[in-house]
Design an enzyme around this catalytic site. Structure first.
Site, short mmCIF file in Angstrom:
data_model
loop_
_atom_site.label_atom_id
_atom_site.label_comp_id
_atom_site.label_asym_id
_atom_site.label_seq_id
_atom_site.Cartn_x
_atom_site.Cartn_y
_atom_site.Cartn_z
N TYR A 153 0.84 -1.21 0.00
CA TYR A 153 0.00 0.00 0.00
C TYR A 153 0.88 1.26 0.00
O TYR A 153 0.63 2.19 -0.77
CB TYR A 153 -0.93 -0.01 1.22
CG TYR A 153 -1.87 1.18 1.31
CD1 TYR A 153 -3.01 1.22 0.50
CD2 TYR A 153 -1.63 2.24 2.17
CE1 TYR A 153 -3.89 2.31 0.58
CE2 TYR A 153 -2.50 3.32 2.25
CZ TYR A 153 -3.63 3.34 1.46
OH TYR A 153 -4.50 4.42 1.52
N1 LIG Z 1 -9.64 6.51 5.23
C1 LIG Z 1 -8.35 6.68 5.41
O1 LIG Z 1 -7.87 6.64 6.54
C2 LIG Z 1 -7.47 7.03 4.22
C3 LIG Z 1 -6.19 7.53 4.49
C4 LIG Z 1 -5.36 7.85 3.42
C5 LIG Z 1 -5.79 7.68 2.12
N2 LIG Z 1 -7.04 7.17 1.89
C6 LIG Z 1 -7.44 7.03 0.49
O2 LIG Z 1 -8.66 7.70 0.29
C7 LIG Z 1 -9.32 7.14 -0.85
C8 LIG Z 1 -10.77 6.91 -0.50
O3 LIG Z 1 -10.87 5.94 0.51
P1 LIG Z 1 -11.91 6.06 1.73
O4 LIG Z 1 -11.12 6.26 2.96
O5 LIG Z 1 -12.97 7.03 1.39
O6 LIG Z 1 -12.45 4.55 1.82
P2 LIG Z 1 -13.68 3.84 1.10
O7 LIG Z 1 -14.93 4.35 1.68
O8 LIG Z 1 -13.37 2.39 1.16
O9 LIG Z 1 -13.60 4.38 -0.41
C9 LIG Z 1 -12.86 3.78 -1.43
C10 LIG Z 1 -13.75 3.80 -2.65
O10 LIG Z 1 -13.00 3.37 -3.78
C11 LIG Z 1 -13.81 2.44 -4.48
N3 LIG Z 1 -13.00 1.53 -5.27
C12 LIG Z 1 -12.11 0.59 -4.84
N4 LIG Z 1 -11.59 -0.06 -5.88
C13 LIG Z 1 -12.14 0.46 -7.00
C14 LIG Z 1 -12.02 0.21 -8.37
N5 LIG Z 1 -11.16 -0.73 -8.83
N6 LIG Z 1 -12.74 0.94 -9.24
C15 LIG Z 1 -13.58 1.90 -8.81
N7 LIG Z 1 -13.77 2.18 -7.51
C16 LIG Z 1 -13.05 1.46 -6.61
C17 LIG Z 1 -14.59 1.70 -3.42
O11 LIG Z 1 -15.72 1.10 -3.99
P3 LIG Z 1 -16.10 -0.45 -3.83
O12 LIG Z 1 -17.21 -0.47 -2.82
O13 LIG Z 1 -16.56 -0.85 -5.19
O14 LIG Z 1 -14.87 -1.19 -3.37
C18 LIG Z 1 -14.93 2.85 -2.48
O15 LIG Z 1 -16.12 3.50 -2.85
C19 LIG Z 1 -8.55 5.87 -1.21
O16 LIG Z 1 -7.71 6.14 -2.32
C20 LIG Z 1 -7.71 5.61 0.02
O17 LIG Z 1 -6.54 4.88 -0.26
C21 LIG Z 1 -7.89 6.85 2.91
#
Ligand SMILES: NC(=O)c1ccc[n+]([C@@H]2O[C@H](COP(=O)([O-])OP(=O)(O)OC[C@H]3O[C@@H](n4cnc5c(N)ncnc54)[C@H](OP(=O)(O)O)[C@@H]3O)[C@@H](O)[C@H]2O)c1
Length: 255
Positions: A153
């Protein structure tokens, strides 16, 4: 200024969804994409209920054709793209380096790295034709540091910062700004999955200088800023939203 046209990947939950709602409040035209038809249609309906024009396009960012279709349908419906948030991401696989497999690598890199790259590929094609715009990629604090057993990651999120910089240089001549946000622990589904239980969440909070995780709405505000003309001279940068975590270690608090 006319309402911007905004495209968001992975928009059906967490940071993507919060950003879609924030743009709808501004009166933007919002194209939300994700992998689930029903939830996508519901979100588009919710945005329209707020008075925004909205479109859902099903897209898996690992697939070149899906991303091409997303971008083309955004242009067909709204005439161009002003802001793109490349947010789709996964925590993917975690474990020791000695246990990495082809599948573990693909589970993480295909979405976080290839997905972001394919998104920029198609967004560049359209945005440069229409005279410029702003792209925001979603990295992570793990794009700025390592952590044991988070090598895959962390590698993927370092890559996002690398091509944010390269794309910013390439886009500058075309009026395309490219920046990234690097959220720390942010209260979303991913945070719940990664931390697992309340005890772990309390332990995480105790090392965060602000003593709490961020909210997806706070990340959305940063995206709105980077996407706007207020950030007109900012490109190639990564804005970290981590409650102070990267400012230093609690083991070495300084003066
Ligand atoms: N939350 C944290 O602490 C954190 C910290 C740093 C960075 N981030 C980054 O923030 C971004 C958003 O994450 P989040 O925290 O909001 O979590 P999240 O709610 O799990 O959101 C991730 C989204 O990406 C979608 N996704 C995953 N794989 C995909 C694909 N191949 N094609 C299209 N959509 C896809 C997921 O949909 P599905 O339901 O279809 O899987 C989900 O809606 C990510 O890039 C993550 O790495 C999060």
């Amino acid at each position: 200024m006319p309402a911007p046209v905004v495209v968001i990947t992975g928009a059906l939950s967490g940071i993507g969804r919060a950003t879609a709602l924030a743009y709808a409040r501004l009166g933007a035209d919002v194209v939300v994409s994700g992998r689930h038809e029903e939830r996508g249609a519901e979100l588009a309906g919710e945005l329209e209920g707020m008075g925004a024009r909205a479109l859902f396009v099903r897209a898996d960012v690992r697939r070149d054709d899906d991303v091409r279709d997303l971008v083309d349908r955004a242009v067909d419906r709204f005439g161009g793209i002003d802001v793109a948030l490349n947010n789709a991401g996964t925590e993917g696989w975690t474990g020791p380096i000695t246990a990495v497999t082809d599948d573990a690598y693909a589970a993480t890199f295909d979405t976080n790295v290839k997905g972001t790259l394919l998104s920029m590929k198609h967004e560049f094609r359209v945005i440069q034709e229409h005279g410029g715009g702003s792209i925001v990629n979603v990295s992570s604090i793990y794009g700025r540091m390592g952590y044991p057993e988070v090598s895959v990651y962390a590698g993927s999120k370092h890559a996002v910062i690398g091509f944010t910089k390269a794309a910013a240089l390439e886009g500058a001549a075309h009026g395309i700004r490219v920046n990234a946000v690097a959220p720390g622990f942010t209260r979303t589904g991913m945070y719940e999955r990664v931390t697992g239980d309340d005890r772990t969440r309390a332990a995480v909070n105790s090392v965060l200088p602000l003593r709490r995780p961020g909210t997806p709405e706070e990340v959305a505000e940063a995206v709105l800023f980077l996407g706007s003309d207020k950030a007109a001279y900012i490109t190639g940068q990564t804005l970290t939203l981590d409650g102070g975590l990267m400012a230093g270690s609690p083991l070495f608090p300084g003066d």
